[in-house]
Scaffold this motif. Sequence first.
Motif, PDB file in Angstrom:
ATOM      1  N   GLY A 424       0.793  -1.222   0.000  1.00 31.85           N
ATOM      2  CA  GLY A 424       0.000   0.000   0.000  1.00 31.85           C
ATOM      3  C   GLY A 424       0.828   1.276   0.000  1.00 31.85           C
ATOM      4  N   PHE A 425       2.130   1.165   0.299  1.00 34.66           N
ATOM      5  CA  PHE A 425       3.005   2.343   0.318  1.00 34.66           C
ATOM      6  C   PHE A 425       3.735   2.552  -1.002  1.00 34.66           C
ATOM      7  CE2 PHE A 425       2.363   1.592   4.794  1.00 34.66           C
ATOM      8  CZ  PHE A 425       2.397   2.855   5.368  1.00 34.66           C
ATOM      9  N   ALA A 426       3.574   1.660  -1.959  1.00 32.48           N
ATOM     10  CA  ALA A 426       4.380   1.704  -3.184  1.00 32.48           C
ATOM     11  C   ALA A 426       4.226   3.008  -3.951  1.00 32.48           C
ATOM     12  CB  ALA A 426       4.028   0.517  -4.070  1.00 32.48           C
ATOM     13  N   ASP A 427       3.032   3.556  -4.005  1.00 33.56           N
ATOM     14  CA  ASP A 427       2.779   4.755  -4.808  1.00 33.56           C
ATOM     15  C   ASP A 427       2.864   6.053  -4.013  1.00 33.56           C
ATOM     16  OD1 ASP A 427       2.379   3.238  -7.127  1.00 33.56           O
ATOM     17  OD2 ASP A 427       0.276   2.869  -6.593  1.00 33.56           O
ATOM     18  N   ARG A 428       3.294   5.984  -2.767  1.00 28.84           N
ATOM     19  CA  ARG A 428       3.414   7.203  -1.967  1.00 28.84           C
ATOM     20  C   ARG A 428       4.755   7.895  -2.234  1.00 28.84           C
ATOM     21  NH1 ARG A 428       0.770   6.234   4.036  1.00 28.84           N
ATOM     22  NH2 ARG A 428      -0.959   4.904   3.385  1.00 28.84           N
ATOM     23  N   TYR A 429       4.770   9.201  -1.959  1.00 20.81           N
ATOM     24  CA  TYR A 429       5.992   9.987  -2.071  1.00 20.81           C
ATOM     25  C   TYR A 429       6.590  10.178  -0.678  1.00 20.81           C
ATOM     26  CZ  TYR A 429       4.727  11.037  -6.897  1.00 20.81           C
ATOM     27  OH  TYR A 429       4.432  10.924  -8.223  1.00 20.81           O
ATOM     28  N   PRO A 430       7.905  10.499  -0.594  1.00 24.22           N
ATOM     29  CA  PRO A 430       8.532  10.663   0.724  1.00 24.22           C
ATOM     30  C   PRO A 430       7.798  11.635   1.646  1.00 24.22           C
ATOM     31  CG  PRO A 430      10.226  10.547  -0.959  1.00 24.22           C
ATOM     32  CD  PRO A 430       8.905  10.550  -1.683  1.00 24.22           C
ATOM     33  N   ALA A 431       7.233  12.706   1.090  1.00 20.12           N
ATOM     34  CA  ALA A 431       6.536  13.697   1.920  1.00 20.12           C
ATOM     35  C   ALA A 431       5.316  13.123   2.616  1.00 20.12           C
ATOM     36  CB  ALA A 431       6.128  14.903   1.074  1.00 20.12           C
ATOM     37  N   GLU A 432       4.820  11.987   2.129  1.00 21.89           N
ATOM     38  CA  GLU A 432       3.632  11.362   2.716  1.00 21.89           C
ATOM     39  C   GLU A 432       3.983  10.319   3.774  1.00 21.89           C
ATOM     40  OE1 GLU A 432       0.428  10.599  -0.416  1.00 21.89           O
ATOM     41  OE2 GLU A 432       2.203  10.849  -1.666  1.00 21.89           O
ATOM     42  N   LEU A 433       5.264  10.204   4.114  1.00 24.24           N
ATOM     43  CA  LEU A 433       5.724   9.190   5.059  1.00 24.24           C
ATOM     44  C   LEU A 433       6.200   9.836   6.356  1.00 24.24           C
ATOM     45  CD1 LEU A 433       7.931   7.036   2.639  1.00 24.24           C
ATOM     46  CD2 LEU A 433       5.502   6.731   3.157  1.00 24.24           C
ATOM     47  N   SER A 434       6.092   9.088   7.459  1.00 22.89           N
ATOM     48  CA  SER A 434       6.670   9.524   8.729  1.00 22.89           C
ATOM     49  C   SER A 434       8.182   9.314   8.688  1.00 22.89           C
ATOM     50  CB  SER A 434       6.076   8.720   9.884  1.00 22.89           C
ATOM     51  OG  SER A 434       6.530   7.373   9.820  1.00 22.89           O
ATOM     52  N   GLY A 435       8.882   9.849   9.706  1.00 22.66           N
ATOM     53  CA  GLY A 435      10.328   9.683   9.772  1.00 22.66           C
ATOM     54  C   GLY A 435      10.758   8.225   9.801  1.00 22.66           C
ATOM     55  N   GLY A 436      10.071   7.423  10.601  1.00 25.11           N
ATOM     56  CA  GLY A 436      10.404   6.001  10.681  1.00 25.11           C
ATOM     57  C   GLY A 436      10.126   5.273   9.380  1.00 25.11           C
ATOM     58  N   GLN A 437       9.034   5.629   8.703  1.00 25.83           N
ATOM     59  CA  GLN A 437       8.705   5.008   7.417  1.00 25.83           C
ATOM     60  C   GLN A 437       9.743   5.358   6.358  1.00 25.83           C
ATOM     61  OE1 GLN A 437       4.756   6.570   6.994  1.00 25.83           O
ATOM     62  NE2 GLN A 437       3.775   4.797   7.951  1.00 25.83           N
ATOM     63  N   LYS A 438      10.199   6.594   6.354  1.00 21.02           N
ATOM     64  CA  LYS A 438      11.246   6.999   5.400  1.00 21.02           C
ATOM     65  C   LYS A 438      12.506   6.173   5.607  1.00 21.02           C
ATOM     66  CE  LYS A 438       9.638  11.789   5.122  1.00 21.02           C
ATOM     67  NZ  LYS A 438       9.863  13.165   5.576  1.00 21.02           N
ATOM     68  N   GLN A 439      12.887   5.969   6.880  1.00 15.35           N
ATOM     69  CA  GLN A 439      14.097   5.204   7.139  1.00 15.35           C
ATOM     70  C   GLN A 439      13.922   3.747   6.741  1.00 15.35           C
ATOM     71  OE1 GLN A 439      17.153   5.681   6.955  1.00 15.35           O
ATOM     72  NE2 GLN A 439      17.515   6.867   8.814  1.00 15.35           N
ATOM     73  N   ARG A 440      12.723   3.211   6.894  1.00 15.55           N
ATOM     74  CA  ARG A 440      12.455   1.838   6.451  1.00 15.55           C
ATOM     75  C   ARG A 440      12.584   1.719   4.930  1.00 15.55           C
ATOM     76  NH1 ARG A 440       9.440  -1.700  10.201  1.00 15.55           N
ATOM     77  NH2 ARG A 440       9.506  -0.673  12.241  1.00 15.55           N
ATOM     78  N   VAL A 441      12.134   2.737   4.212  1.00 17.23           N
ATOM     79  CA  VAL A 441      12.280   2.725   2.748  1.00 17.23           C
ATOM     80  C   VAL A 441      13.764   2.738   2.372  1.00 17.23           C
ATOM     81  CG1 VAL A 441      11.863   4.041   0.627  1.00 17.23           C
ATOM     82  CG2 VAL A 441      10.035   3.763   2.310  1.00 17.23           C
ATOM     83  N   CYS A 442      14.577   3.522   3.104  1.00 11.10           N
ATOM     84  CA  CYS A 442      16.018   3.534   2.850  1.00 11.10           C
ATOM     85  C   CYS A 442      16.643   2.163   3.129  1.00 11.10           C
ATOM     86  CB  CYS A 442      16.691   4.610   3.696  1.00 11.10           C
ATOM     87  SG  CYS A 442      16.323   6.286   3.149  1.00 11.10           S
ATOM     88  N   ILE A 443      16.147   1.476   4.138  1.00 13.29           N
ATOM     89  CA  ILE A 443      16.620   0.116   4.430  1.00 13.29           C
ATOM     90  C   ILE A 443      16.246  -0.814   3.286  1.00 13.29           C
ATOM     91  CG2 ILE A 443      16.313  -1.873   5.966  1.00 13.29           C
ATOM     92  CD1 ILE A 443      15.919   0.165   8.268  1.00 13.29           C
ATOM     93  N   ALA A 444      15.006  -0.700   2.798  1.00  4.77           N
ATOM     94  CA  ALA A 444      14.567  -1.544   1.680  1.00  4.77           C
ATOM     95  C   ALA A 444      15.396  -1.277   0.440  1.00  4.77           C
ATOM     96  CB  ALA A 444      13.086  -1.294   1.396  1.00  4.77           C
ATOM     97  N   ARG A 445      15.727  -0.018   0.183  1.00  6.82           N
ATOM     98  CA  ARG A 445      16.553   0.315  -0.984  1.00  6.82           C
ATOM     99  C   ARG A 445      17.934  -0.334  -0.870  1.00  6.82           C
ATOM    100  NH1 ARG A 445      17.630   6.526  -2.160  1.00  6.82           N
ATOM    101  NH2 ARG A 445      18.523   6.346  -0.055  1.00  6.82           N
ATOM    102  N   ALA A 446      18.512  -0.317   0.347  1.00 11.04           N
ATOM    103  CA  ALA A 446      19.810  -0.974   0.548  1.00 11.04           C
ATOM    104  C   ALA A 446      19.683  -2.481   0.359  1.00 11.04           C
ATOM    105  CB  ALA A 446      20.346  -0.648   1.941  1.00 11.04           C
ATOM    106  N   LEU A 447      18.608  -3.065   0.892  1.00 12.24           N
ATOM    107  CA  LEU A 447      18.405  -4.516   0.762  1.00 12.24           C
ATOM    108  C   LEU A 447      18.150  -4.932  -0.681  1.00 12.24           C
ATOM    109  CD1 LEU A 447      16.084  -5.193   3.837  1.00 12.24           C
ATOM    110  CD2 LEU A 447      18.464  -5.923   3.588  1.00 12.24           C
ATOM    111  N   ALA A 448      17.611  -4.024  -1.506  1.00 15.56           N
ATOM    112  CA  ALA A 448      17.290  -4.352  -2.890  1.00 15.56           C
ATOM    113  C   ALA A 448      18.522  -4.811  -3.667  1.00 15.56           C
ATOM    114  CB  ALA A 448      16.656  -3.147  -3.583  1.00 15.56           C
ATOM    115  N   ALA A 449      19.703  -4.333  -3.272  1.00 15.23           N
ATOM    116  CA  ALA A 449      20.939  -4.732  -3.949  1.00 15.23           C
ATOM    117  C   ALA A 449      21.441  -6.095  -3.489  1.00 15.23           C
ATOM    118  CB  ALA A 449      22.012  -3.676  -3.708  1.00 15.23           C
TER     119      ALA A 449
END
Length: 558
Positions: A424-449
Amino acid sequence: MSEAPGTGPDSAAATAPGTVLEVRDLHIGATVYPPNEPPRDIEIVHGVSFAIEKGKVLGLIGESGAGKSTIGLAALAYGRGGVRITGGEVWLHGENILALPKSGIRGVRGRRVTYVAQSAAAAFNPAHRLGDQVVEAALKHGLMSRREARERARMLFETLGLPDPDSFGRRFPHQVSGGQLQRAMTAMALCPAPDLIVFDEPTTALDVTTQIDVLAAIKRAIEETDVAAIYITHDLAVVAQISDDIMVLRHGNTVEYGPVQQMIEAPREAYTRELLSIRSDIKPQAEDQSGALLQLEGIDAAYGEVPVLFDVSMHLPKGQTLAVVGESGSGKSTTARVITGLLPPRAGTVSFKGEPLPPALSRRSKEQLRQIQMIYQMADTAMNPRQTVAEIIGRPLGFYFGLKGGERARRVAELLDQIEMGQGFADRYPAELSGGQKQRVCIARALAANPELILCDEPTSALDPLVAEGILKLLMELQAETRVSYLFITHDIATVRAISDSIAVMYMGRVVRFGPKDEVLSPPFDDYTDLLLKSVPEMKLGWLERALASRRMDSAGN
């Protein structure tokens, strides 16, 4: 026209003698602008009440969005960023300041109520000397002559433990340390002899070794000037050292309010107990730390002609966590830059899986780049605000693995599930996320590699304790699941104890202590590690005084 709140003849009658500030049933609203929706008004503070007596400190604690700073600024009859005080009363020495005209409010701010911000560096004008800025409010409000103001500033510099109080005011902001600048800002707030000071997270950006000095200076200044204060923070251990009463806030509501001893020793509410129990689970260290996925040997590095790292050596086994700890300027982040190839070393080698890595990023292969990823401190600046979550996480999938279309979307969905956010978060932009959610997205981006090593550069330091706890828990779960290794940069000893297998303590560009966690955190200590461990606030009454006494004894012994 209806009567202004709190202006009736009996409104102030209930204010107790000695009370400096009384906030009654405070309501605060704001207008939000959701994407693709019309603006709407919301209430962000819901009927908060409290009182502060002369010489006393009220600690406001809670996570981001709890309303701490918004309530603190209401003591100045101020709403930041379009925030509006919509109801209630703010009584300052028996006068409802919300009922004052604009000219009356100007006489309150900077004179009767002053403010100490989190970032002193942003609060001072770099083009003017500190002394001129410290006395400015006292002179502007006509409270004293220039000679009297300068003498009061000198006295405050001395009270706050600043070096050479007679000449300190002649320095410019860039000529003092962060801790000294924060104390200078406290002097600026105290100079007009206000009734009340609002401290808005004044030590959050400081290292623990600096924080203890600033805390002690603030506490001493409050005691000697007998000013009332609001102290805003998200750290219960800090607020317990300086406050007389604590109010716990959540979502604009009072969760619990009472004397500091009762709040830390016998809290009534589950949320308060949850705040108190953060980082109580300590990860046992790995028994075998002999292997080395990552090895640094004899690293020297410099920025231009300025040397910053000296003979740095450490290693990190597969599937484990190495915590690199130290104060600002110790070389932690510079070490990470060397590992990633962003700063080629002058001497020494960085080896990965037994092979030396090319010193410069530009000379590394795509496979070498893939295997070492990074999570940054500020998730806000680490993501493109114009890309959706799916695009942010999907980019490394395309770059390293060539995934496109449905295959890429499926992997993004898997990663979002892995970080416990969901599709459900796939189509959201960073401005629509909380601080913790933003950091989780950064973790997912690192894990993607699909890396073998992730460098975590203070990824929780900008987050509230409960949110940070969730991020740390997620990182540990991902490590158990994928066997990824972490090099975790931090100055938070509680985090170090909770997550690490091994620890490297850095000071002035050198590794002063390295080894398994249990060894590094056990005596005998070198002087710096001893100071670092003794500077970590504990949830105990009187800890600050005992820590300072211990420092004095150590200094006398040396």
